[in-house]
Design an enzyme around this catalytic site. Sequence first.
Site, PDB file in Angstrom:
ATOM      1  CB  THR A 172      -0.846   0.074   1.167  1.00  0.00           C
ATOM      2  OG1 THR A 172      -1.636  -1.013   1.191  1.00  0.00           O
ATOM      3  CG2 THR A 172      -1.709   1.186   1.315  1.00  0.00           C
ATOM      4  CE  LYS A 200      -4.838  -0.538  -0.826  1.00  0.00           C
ATOM      5  NZ  LYS A 200      -3.487  -1.029  -1.277  1.00  0.00           N
ATOM      6  N   GLY A 235      -6.693   7.148   5.378  1.00  0.00           N
ATOM      7  CA  GLY A 235      -6.139   6.286   4.525  1.00  0.00           C
ATOM      8  C   GLY A 235      -5.520   5.153   5.294  1.00  0.00           C
ATOM      9  CB  SER A 255       5.017  -1.196   0.889  1.00  0.00           C
ATOM     10  OG  SER A 255       4.105  -0.899   0.027  1.00  0.00           O
TER      11      SER A 255
END
Length: 177
Positions: free
Chosen positions: A7, A40, A52, A130
């Site tokens: 994400t 998300k 988020g 990430s």
Amino acid sequence: MEQFRGTTIVAVKKDGKTVIAGDGQVTMGESVIFKSSAHKVRRLFDDKVIVGFAGGTADAFAMCEEFEKMLNKYSGSLMRSAVEYAKSIRSAGHNNAQALMIVADKDTLLILTCMGDVIEPDDGICAIGSGGNYALASAKALIKNTNLSAREIAIKSMEIASEICVFTNNNFVIEEV
């Protein structure tokens, strides 16, 4: 069982607008993409708050639900809800959870951790996930060196992160307050 990951969420606050953008990729391990259109980034509390989230899927959803309960309990007061959420997490001792969340309303931008931390960025820019460091670096450079809007900076930062991070795709969900 392997952890779901992958994400990138970035938030930019500029000129009275706050934007949170996130990608749609859900990955397990180093190579399996399970979904490319996950949402998300969401609106809460009568669309006055945007969030988020990143991290373990179940932890992120649980975190979002608990924070929404606090928003409802404290009449949408973002800072109060964040602090009370953090206190509840610390007292519950959820040490195994792995998730982060960016929350914002028209005035405030915060990062919440599953360990009960509440962090307000100094410069109105933050990112998690990430590809968060790529998006964060991009947003910081763009806000200092361009006249782009908060929305444009968030989108460009996500585009850059998606070109670098294999756990980030270019299927963005963007919300603004």
